[in-house]
Design an enzyme around this catalytic site. Structure first.
Site, PDB file in Angstrom:
ATOM      1  CB  THR A  13      45.368  36.751  34.725  1.00 32.54           C
ATOM      2  OG1 THR A  13      46.308  36.416  35.763  1.00 32.54           O
ATOM      3  CG2 THR A  13      45.963  36.403  33.364  1.00 32.54           C
ATOM      4  N   GLY A  18      42.206  44.696  43.741  1.00 30.43           N
ATOM      5  CA  GLY A  18      43.358  44.260  44.514  1.00 30.43           C
ATOM      6  C   GLY A  18      44.695  44.480  43.845  1.00 30.43           C
ATOM      7  CB  SER A 141      52.109  33.845  48.275  1.00 28.97           C
ATOM      8  OG  SER A 141      51.903  34.087  49.656  1.00 28.97           O
ATOM      9  CE1 TYR A 154      47.032  31.964  47.727  1.00 35.54           C
ATOM     10  CE2 TYR A 154      48.494  32.010  49.628  1.00 35.54           C
ATOM     11  CZ  TYR A 154      48.008  32.598  48.471  1.00 35.54           C
ATOM     12  OH  TYR A 154      48.518  33.802  48.053  1.00 35.54           O
TER      13      TYR A 154
END
Length: 264
Positions: A13, A18, A141, A154
């Site tokens: 997805t 990137g 992350s 985020y």
């Protein structure tokens, strides 16, 4: 070690640029049939062409769908009803002060960064379990553990991805399906280059120079002392998607350049 994903299908997805595009290229190079995804058909078509240039002869197709909506996730699952490898990579980010982030942005970040993975995992995991093999990988992350003060909204979504991947791994115990999270650190993706555009225009620095300066200023615990490349992140994802990674599940796998100041 040769990673061979021939006969496997992979849905990646948010893969028109990137990290997502680098993952799509790496999986295709390893023999997987790859499904790329983005919101706009033109971007999907360009990504398909880029993957084919990187891996001539690869089977590549794409689905244009906005995965920040339930309808978009349904459209992707309808167009590609089965996959062996699901890479929940799509995500949005951007620095904003906590007191200036409206409810609508919290909801958008959660819908894209978390609910897309929830919906697609729900769509694809049962059939993986029936076949006795599957790989689900969430792109979390280092911000999941090292919450950035400038991107609290985020960081929250990336922590949620860790909880989701760990819980799903336990839910799929004994099925032959592994579920893991990969935690990139600062990475010189197109999105990061865009975020640093103003700095680059003011200083005349290259994207790489600006990214490395960002690392040393805002992620000073970095051990590699630079931004990672998208290929370095993709290499770990491709391994985790491979048969060789069969004993790795429920893990939070770091490719953060040592930013997280812990050995655990």
């Amino acid at each position: 070690m040769k990673i061979d994903l021939t006969s496997r299908t992979a849905v990646v997805t948010g893969s028109t640029r990137g990290i997502g595009l680098a993952i799509a290229k790496g999986l295709a190079e390893s023999g997987a049939a790859v499904v790329v995804n983005g919101r706009r058909q033109a971007d999907v078509d360009a990504a398909i062409a880029a993957v084919r240039r990187h891996a001539p002869g690869a089977e590549v197709r794409g689905v244009a769908a906005d995965l920040g909506t339930a309808q978009g996730c349904e459209a992707l699952a309808a167009a590609e009803p089965s996959t062996d490898i699901l890479v929940n990579n799509v995500g949005v980010f951007g620095p904003h002060d906590f007191f200036e982030v409206p409810d609508s942005e919290w909801e958008r970040f959660f819908a894209v960064n978390v609910m897309s993975g929830v919906r697609l995992s729900r769509a694809y995991l049962p059939a993986m379990a029936e076949r006795g093999w599957g790989r689900v990988i969430f792109l979390s992350s280092e911000s999941a553990l090292n919450i950035p003060v400038e991107m609290i909204h985020y960081g929250l979504t990336k922590t949620a991805d860790l909880a989701l991947s760990r819980g799903l791994a336990k839910r799929m115990a004994g099925t032959g399906v592994t579920v893991n999270a990969v935690l990139p650190g600062p990475t010189l993706s197109d999105g990061v280059a865009d975020m640093l555009k103003e700095v680059r225009e003011k200083t005349g620095k290259s994207a790489e120079e600006a990214a490395n300066e960002f690392v040393m200023t805002h992620r000073s615990t970095s051990i590699i002392r630079r931004a990672a490349t998208v290929e370095e992140v993709a290499n770990l994802v491709v391994y985790v998607a491979s048969p060789q990674a069969s004993a790795t599940t429920g893990a939070a796998l770091r490719v953060d350049g040592g930013v997280l100041d812990t050995i655990a």
